[in-house]
Scaffold this motif. Sequence first.
Motif, short mmCIF file in Angstrom:
data_model
loop_
_atom_site.label_atom_id
_atom_site.label_comp_id
_atom_site.label_asym_id
_atom_site.label_seq_id
_atom_site.Cartn_x
_atom_site.Cartn_y
_atom_site.Cartn_z
N VAL A 70 2.35 9.30 -38.05
CA VAL A 70 2.11 9.41 -36.62
C VAL A 70 1.67 10.82 -36.24
O VAL A 70 0.75 11.01 -35.45
CB VAL A 70 3.38 9.04 -35.82
N ILE B 55 -0.98 12.87 -40.29
CA ILE B 55 -2.40 12.57 -40.40
C ILE B 55 -2.82 11.74 -39.20
O ILE B 55 -2.00 11.11 -38.54
CB ILE B 55 -2.72 11.77 -41.68
N VAL B 56 -4.12 11.77 -38.93
CA VAL B 56 -4.65 10.88 -37.91
C VAL B 56 -5.15 9.63 -38.64
O VAL B 56 -6.11 9.69 -39.39
CB VAL B 56 -5.80 11.52 -37.13
N ASN B 57 -4.45 8.54 -38.42
CA ASN B 57 -4.85 7.27 -38.99
C ASN B 57 -6.13 6.84 -38.31
O ASN B 57 -6.17 6.70 -37.09
CB ASN B 57 -3.72 6.26 -38.74
N GLY B 58 -7.19 6.66 -39.06
CA GLY B 58 -8.48 6.31 -38.45
C GLY B 58 -9.50 7.42 -38.63
O GLY B 58 -10.67 7.24 -38.34
N MET B 59 -9.06 8.59 -39.11
CA MET B 59 -10.00 9.65 -39.41
C MET B 59 -10.02 9.86 -40.92
O MET B 59 -9.02 9.66 -41.60
CB MET B 59 -9.63 10.95 -38.68
N GLU C 117 -12.18 15.06 -42.10
CA GLU C 117 -11.89 15.24 -40.67
C GLU C 117 -10.44 15.64 -40.46
O GLU C 117 -10.12 16.49 -39.63
CB GLU C 117 -12.18 13.94 -39.91
N ASP D 244 -10.63 6.63 -45.05
CA ASP D 244 -9.70 6.72 -43.93
C ASP D 244 -8.32 7.13 -44.45
O ASP D 244 -7.77 6.49 -45.33
CB ASP D 244 -9.64 5.34 -43.26
#
Lengths: 332, 313, 501
Positions: C345, C348-352, C356, C398
Amino acid sequence: MATIQTADKAGTWVGIGRETLVKWAPLLVLIVLCGFFAAIEPRFLSTRNFARILIAASPALMVATGVTFVIIMGSIDLSMEGTVSVCAVSFAFCFLWLGGTLASWAWLALPFAMLVGAALGFVNGLIHVKLKIPSFMASLAMGFVGTGLAMVMTGGDRIRIEDELFRSLLTERVLGFPLMVYVAGVFLLIAWFIQTRTTLGRNFYAVGGGEDLAIASGLNVSRVRVLGYTVAGVFFAVGALLAVGRIGIAETATGNDFMFLSVTAVVVGGTALWGGIGGVWNTLVGVLIVFVIGNGMVVIGLPGYVQDGVLGILVILAVILSTDRKSISFVK
Amino acid sequence: MSIENLKPYFPWITLAVLVLLVGALNPSFLNPASLVQLVADIVPLFIMALGMTFAIYIGGIDLSMQQVANLVTVVATVYLVQYGIFVAFLCIGAGFVIGAASGWITTRQFVPSFVATLAMGFIALSGARFLSGERALSMNADARDASFGWMFGNTVGIPHELVIAGLLLALAWFLQSRTTFGRALKAVGSGELAAVASGLKVDQIKILAFALSGTFAAIAGLMFSVKLSGGDANLANGFLILAIVAVLVGGTPLTGGVGGVINTLVGTLIVVVIRSAMVYLEVDATMQQMIFGVILIVAIAMTIDRSKMRIVK
Amino acid sequence: MYQLNKVDKKFPGVHALKAVDFKIGRGEIVGLVGENGAGKSTLMKVIYGAYQPDSGTVTIDGKAVRFQNPRQAMDHGIGMVFQEQSLITNLTVMENIFLGFEQQFVRFGVINWTAMAKAARHQLRKVKLDIDPSTVTSKLSFAQRQLVELAKVLTLEERIDGDLVILLDEPTSVLAKEEVELLFSLVRELTSRASFIFVSHRMDEVLELSDRIYVMKDGEVVDVVEHGQANIDAIQHKMVGREVDKQYYREQKQHPYDSGKTLVRFDRVSVAGKYRDVSFDLHPGEVLCLVGTEGSGREAVLRTIFGLERPSTGAVAIKGNPFHRATAQEAVARGVGYVPRERKVEGIVNGMNVYENMTLSQMGKYASHGVLRIREEKALAENWIKRLSIKTPDVYKDCGGLSGGNQQKVVLAKWRSGGSDIFLLDHPTRGLDIGAKEDVYDMIREMCDDGAGIVLVADTLEEAIGLSHTILVLKDGEIQKRFDGSPGGKPSPFDLVHHMI
């Protein structure tokens, strides 16, 4: 539009004080508003004026009550404009076809309209749940279908309902208030009953409070969702009936403006868009706030063009006051 | 290539299928000149949808766009003679400020963007009604042609509106995928908490996203006003929902972080093809709205990528 | 009574369960241990019906059964007490207990709240919890919630005829010591009505409670140990597949720190409601570990250094400069890197994708006038992928799709590549398998050698002791004791626990 809540571990007495304040903030806002308008223009407090507010608010209250259940589940229903129009128009056709007066079998048109509302809500819920389309989009599109359907049924015409018995919803007054206000009150009580005393009502809160946990507990969440939309549809239908009763006309435009109005009222009343919190009493307060602001500004004689802006500012203030800022980390 | 890999292209496939379908039923739909005109006509809608993309990309929504556009039509009409072409700065500035205000209320005051932007819209509407004196105004034709006549010409058969739309799309795409701001938007949309924990100025980024959507709404309003040569507090009504629909059909979900401005281009085209197809196929006027809704449900069901959605709300 | 025979489960790329045999008799308490990723949670999900096995059979009293969902498992008497937060906090206690089974209290469509409250009180008595069943769950303590969970599962007793099997998933992770003992005596008492499967990473507790212990590794049951024959070292050896020794925490690589310089100085710092009067210095090359129970203030100290909490009194200085108007941006600019506990949460940014994520905290360095130089970003990512041997097909993957260990490496690479020299590690090895943990330990040593200072909140006491130069024990927001953790002179877990509770 989603919010992440952080558990407030320091649940001390300070927390309770703040919680209570936040809980009652919408009602406080309403009282302050009434006091403010009354101080400037005492006529605001007259029964006649209150009746005016309540007449205007009754249909919206029903629509807002319906959407409250959906919002408690953490979803949203934007199909109300279409559903209200279809219900109003189908009521009118059925009513006229069966004789055009409540004294005949035409009273059947009332339950028929509610059935239509339930059916539309049911379909709406099915599309959302079975096709896995987020409710915002599914219900918005269903709203188009509804408005379109009403257009097809009427061909763009207005249908007049002139039955005196039906119009007594508006014309017959008891203690200064027309019957439709009492009808709205009865349905509000029914909604409250659903919310507090039925399994379905409680399950709305379970779904809104934690959908994955509810599934893990063996709750059939899809069923609860579809039923939620169905119940909302019935209340939209009641709203449609009151709207027709108020002006005596059923048309495609009967549903106009209900969408943003009702969602705004629900949020202003303190029901959170992310679900699990709030209820029908919050919605009553929210609807009253919105209509008292509208009426009050007319009564104290503000020019028309200022009213929208003031409404906007007051809505923002009302939401700010009733938000527990300590318990949320961000809002979208 | 598996279904999984095809997912990002679903909106394109939907668009292609729609165009071919309508073309097969009525070949005159595929006439290049009429297609170009068709697309040129929806440029203001497209610009509004572009702006909406930024708000939705960070997981919010901007319901004030229509009223901002309304306000701008009035501002442009009233002040055109006085300021000439510089009225554009006034309009865009107004859009930026209103958008930024929405963003501030959302991020700093914790008012959900649904309500905050709706309320800001009311305030903009107030301004528009006040400024217009509640009348429909028309533009001074000479001043309009002198300042903004270039907006609606043709160069080698390409309407200037399309060029403007293309430039704005390029700008929005550049912002989204080539700048630190765009990267930050993506981070906020897909994982706001992670963005905070990486030291990004999340509040500023969100406010700027709403300011951008306001700015695009103002540009759309300006074009609209010049095109119809007038201003009115209700001129742009009906565009808001279509703009939202265009973004969503394009595959940018309300949860944010996925999709983007190219998706919005496809989404807008899908919406327009559906709408105009009904005219080409001579669908009865009263039926159009309903059929539009049904096709929309089918289109959304086909285009949205559910793989990132854990719970569908 | 309940038995799994040769149960097999495969996921894309993972053979999660390999022909697992498992049985539990009436009134037994069976322990289930294994490292993260050993297949414990998959096995539990098969047992309570969330997963269906690919092959093998599940039998109850010799009859084969197959559950499509948890509800069907419940109907056969199998209930699950989840690790944390599986109660819906906006509902009352009784609504939670009977969620999904309210029908028994409904007459003519109306819920009889009095009857439900009475029934709920009956359930709560089973777990010896004396609270009003109409209390809203969010007002309960974590220990109380845990008991309510248990009470909820025990409703199965009235609902079905057969025997009960109750899974307890890490039930003690949020409990204090007295509460743990209370829970254990309760569970022992309840064996007259149900069998229990007890899953925990606290080996001593498993040993104490269980009649039999299943040890899992790599999707297999590698050993079944009877109560009395069990010993912690032997089990750990089986779980890990080798000795857990000093090498594990890379003590041989622990070098003395440079006490001449100070990276972070806390001078009698307090944050209202979180902690009081905390003072310490962090030096280059030092691992400073904050030890304490949940809510002792250790996380709040980390968050203060990162600018997410503002001190109410006292002074924080970073590299000699006061840190007044603290914000996360300011902290990052001064070289602080934060590895949060909630990796998926906040980490890391889930979806990047990989590059990135790596440049997220330092985009300014890879941009001119706000325009990104993506080629350089990719080069950076490729460099660090090689350096930390991050397992990813390419830089476009991802990050949400990487394994936990590789996600953590991406987070660490983010800060290290950005030149951070103050690292705040909050449970950096949580949920990682052994190999990935060791990689993290190696990296911590490496960073220290590079002159970085590390403030650590560790997953276990052993980890805290093994890794740190300095240990601060916190209790109720105050520092109780400072330990020196030089190799050879390290305190024992017992020394620390003594000051924690």
